[in-house]
Design a protein around this motif. Sequence first.
Motif, PDB file in Angstrom:
ATOM      1  N   ILE A 128     -37.029 -12.857 -28.211  1.00  0.00           N
ATOM      2  CA  ILE A 128     -37.191 -14.311 -28.226  1.00  0.00           C
ATOM      3  C   ILE A 128     -36.953 -14.805 -29.648  1.00  0.00           C
ATOM      4  O   ILE A 128     -37.594 -14.337 -30.590  1.00  0.00           O
ATOM      5  CB  ILE A 128     -38.596 -14.731 -27.759  1.00  0.00           C
ATOM      6  CG1 ILE A 128     -38.877 -14.198 -26.351  1.00  0.00           C
ATOM      7  CG2 ILE A 128     -38.733 -16.248 -27.782  1.00  0.00           C
ATOM      8  CD1 ILE A 128     -40.302 -14.459 -25.875  1.00  0.00           C
ATOM      9  N   LYS A 129     -36.044 -15.739 -29.783  1.00  0.00           N
ATOM     10  CA  LYS A 129     -35.730 -16.296 -31.095  1.00  0.00           C
ATOM     11  C   LYS A 129     -35.954 -17.807 -31.068  1.00  0.00           C
ATOM     12  O   LYS A 129     -35.451 -18.500 -30.186  1.00  0.00           O
ATOM     13  CB  LYS A 129     -34.277 -15.996 -31.476  1.00  0.00           C
ATOM     14  CG  LYS A 129     -33.887 -16.525 -32.860  1.00  0.00           C
ATOM     15  CD  LYS A 129     -32.445 -16.143 -33.189  1.00  0.00           C
ATOM     16  CE  LYS A 129     -32.070 -16.637 -34.587  1.00  0.00           C
ATOM     17  NZ  LYS A 129     -30.678 -16.253 -34.951  1.00  0.00           N
ATOM     18  N   ILE A 130     -36.730 -18.291 -32.030  1.00  0.00           N
ATOM     19  CA  ILE A 130     -36.929 -19.731 -32.182  1.00  0.00           C
ATOM     20  C   ILE A 130     -36.113 -20.195 -33.380  1.00  0.00           C
ATOM     21  O   ILE A 130     -36.317 -19.721 -34.508  1.00  0.00           O
ATOM     22  CB  ILE A 130     -38.414 -20.088 -32.378  1.00  0.00           C
ATOM     23  CG1 ILE A 130     -39.193 -19.734 -31.109  1.00  0.00           C
ATOM     24  CG2 ILE A 130     -38.574 -21.565 -32.716  1.00  0.00           C
ATOM     25  CD1 ILE A 130     -40.663 -20.106 -31.163  1.00  0.00           C
ATOM     26  N   VAL A 131     -35.172 -21.075 -33.128  1.00  0.00           N
ATOM     27  CA  VAL A 131     -34.324 -21.633 -34.184  1.00  0.00           C
ATOM     28  C   VAL A 131     -34.925 -22.966 -34.589  1.00  0.00           C
ATOM     29  O   VAL A 131     -34.847 -23.945 -33.850  1.00  0.00           O
ATOM     30  CB  VAL A 131     -32.871 -21.796 -33.706  1.00  0.00           C
ATOM     31  CG1 VAL A 131     -31.999 -22.342 -34.835  1.00  0.00           C
ATOM     32  CG2 VAL A 131     -32.318 -20.467 -33.202  1.00  0.00           C
ATOM     33  N   ASP A 132     -35.550 -23.013 -35.756  1.00  0.00           N
ATOM     34  CA  ASP A 132     -36.285 -24.176 -36.230  1.00  0.00           C
ATOM     35  C   ASP A 132     -35.414 -24.954 -37.216  1.00  0.00           C
ATOM     36  O   ASP A 132     -35.350 -24.623 -38.407  1.00  0.00           O
ATOM     37  CB  ASP A 132     -37.590 -23.708 -36.902  1.00  0.00           C
ATOM     38  CG  ASP A 132     -38.578 -24.835 -37.123  1.00  0.00           C
ATOM     39  OD1 ASP A 132     -38.184 -25.833 -37.747  1.00  0.00           O
ATOM     40  OD2 ASP A 132     -39.732 -24.711 -36.674  1.00  0.00           O
ATOM     41  N   VAL A 176     -31.344 -20.147 -22.890  1.00  0.00           N
ATOM     42  CA  VAL A 176     -31.244 -21.005 -24.072  1.00  0.00           C
ATOM     43  C   VAL A 176     -31.931 -22.324 -23.760  1.00  0.00           C
ATOM     44  O   VAL A 176     -31.569 -23.004 -22.799  1.00  0.00           O
ATOM     45  CB  VAL A 176     -29.775 -21.263 -24.471  1.00  0.00           C
ATOM     46  CG1 VAL A 176     -29.713 -22.117 -25.735  1.00  0.00           C
ATOM     47  CG2 VAL A 176     -29.039 -19.947 -24.678  1.00  0.00           C
ATOM     48  N   VAL A 177     -32.941 -22.684 -24.563  1.00  0.00           N
ATOM     49  CA  VAL A 177     -33.716 -23.900 -24.329  1.00  0.00           C
ATOM     50  C   VAL A 177     -33.470 -24.875 -25.468  1.00  0.00           C
ATOM     51  O   VAL A 177     -33.718 -24.555 -26.638  1.00  0.00           O
ATOM     52  CB  VAL A 177     -35.225 -23.583 -24.223  1.00  0.00           C
ATOM     53  CG1 VAL A 177     -36.016 -24.859 -23.948  1.00  0.00           C
ATOM     54  CG2 VAL A 177     -35.477 -22.557 -23.126  1.00  0.00           C
ATOM     55  N   THR A 209     -33.573 -17.936 -26.447  1.00  0.00           N
ATOM     56  CA  THR A 209     -33.398 -18.682 -27.688  1.00  0.00           C
ATOM     57  C   THR A 209     -33.870 -20.112 -27.480  1.00  0.00           C
ATOM     58  O   THR A 209     -33.437 -20.782 -26.541  1.00  0.00           O
ATOM     59  CB  THR A 209     -31.930 -18.691 -28.148  1.00  0.00           C
ATOM     60  OG1 THR A 209     -31.427 -17.351 -28.189  1.00  0.00           O
ATOM     61  CG2 THR A 209     -31.796 -19.322 -29.518  1.00  0.00           C
ATOM     62  N   ILE A 210     -34.772 -20.570 -28.348  1.00  0.00           N
ATOM     63  CA  ILE A 210     -35.356 -21.906 -28.239  1.00  0.00           C
ATOM     64  C   ILE A 210     -35.035 -22.685 -29.506  1.00  0.00           C
ATOM     65  O   ILE A 210     -35.362 -22.241 -30.615  1.00  0.00           O
ATOM     66  CB  ILE A 210     -36.878 -21.832 -28.043  1.00  0.00           C
ATOM     67  CG1 ILE A 210     -37.208 -21.016 -26.791  1.00  0.00           C
ATOM     68  CG2 ILE A 210     -37.485 -23.229 -27.934  1.00  0.00           C
ATOM     69  CD1 ILE A 210     -38.660 -20.594 -26.697  1.00  0.00           C
TER      70      ILE A 210
END
Length: 503
Positions: A4-8, A134-135, A225-226
């Motif tokens: 799980i990857k959060i792209v901030d 992908v969110v 990926t969020i």
Amino acid sequence: MTHIKIVDLPCGWGKSGQIMKNLKKGQKYIVVTPYLSEVQRFVDGAREYSGFELAKPIAKKPGKGKLDHIEKLLRAGRSVATTQTLFYKLGTLAANRLEGTLHVPEGVELSGMHLFEQARAMKFKHVLDDYNLVVDEVIEPFSVEKDVRRVDFDEDYIADGLVKVHDTGLVSPTEKWTQKYDNGSKTYSRSLYEKAQSGALWKLGDKLFVTTVPIELFTRPKTVTIYTYLSEGSFLLHFLRKLQKDRPEITLELSKLPKEREAEWLADVASSLTIKSIEGLDRQRVRNRDECVKLNYSAQLSGWNNKKTLARVVKALKHFRYNELKNVDLRTVMLTCVQERWIKSKSGEMPKAGSLARGARMFGRATKTAESWDEVTGRSVSEWGTTGVQFVPNKTRGTNKHSHCNTAMYLYDQNPDPQMLTFLGMDRDSREARDFCDAYALTELVQWLFRSAIRKGGINGTVRKYRPREPVTLYVPNERMRNLLLNWLATGEVSKISLQEAA
């Protein structure tokens, strides 16, 4: 194992464009966006930027048409773009371990008398195993379950042996409830069963609530990926951290801009944003500090039932309307507060002014703007607006619909539901909980603010030619919320202490 990857990345940085450009041929994707209007944009953008085909689920008949269609698309191996509304269907599918195709290793034949022994070398490959989820824009992982009262749940579901409530608060259906569901029983809530079956139903204290992103959706796909901003103030990031402790097969990565680049972006935003209060609602402008107007959710919902308090708020807004907004087109003003105070009618109905809007003389008259298709019911519904101030719900995310608004009014003092803090393992009186409450309030305010014209122009992550950021005047009467925003713009940190006090 699921990664799980959060792209901030900052609002308006071009996160949606990145999603469209990063779709790789030969891979399977489920792209999730908050609104139906955004689905077609992703379909068109994926084709234009990546030459990638995303299918759009269609409701061919009233009822469950679109829900069935997305399942058929996934079983056919198609990549899809959809909304958050269909997440529960995906969650139910993810929770069913035997759904999918039989994976037969090379060299194994399904014949002869030794089929049972050969089956040990085989496994069911789930339909979601090969998908990348992908969110676009973080979504709320929790919501209070309103269809079933707690007392009814205790008496009809727990006492009757339909569910098991685990020590963590997770509610799972028993075989007894599964049989009733499979037999088509309508005595018990079928939608509640689907939530429980997908790992999305929880019981904590005196509340029954659901996770809007079923847990299995984080463990079935091969990657998740969020894309969001200020994730430290979101329930989702803390929920994922909690989930990671219980599920070692999950890896979690948080990707952010370098601090110097974010500081440059913050300075650019600050140069185009004017922050003011509203006379009569600001604690600093009230002689008797004990009589200041409270703007938290419970105060607006119940405290304003006091005629004296409501009259005071109405008077302040009415004065504001005929002074600061005297020469402003109200259709370019966006506002948020507790929705029941501004609009009395339900979604899809002709809007009627609530007690606050009616007295403040900023509602205007109702106008029908368009007809849209409801993806769950499969029916056409009317879209309405008003000729006055544009009401934008506090939880609005990922839309450019209000980017024409150069004036914004944030009538809120944001605080998370205390029981959600308990669920996340935070002591409500701890420093951790207090820090999260402030981070949460800031995230909510910033996400809402960037629905306005402030998102247009300025420094961003695209290759577009630079143009000055659109100016916006923001009115924040609550001192705490105003300080959180001012401190963040100046330092990039979360603090509710006024800059004067800090100096």
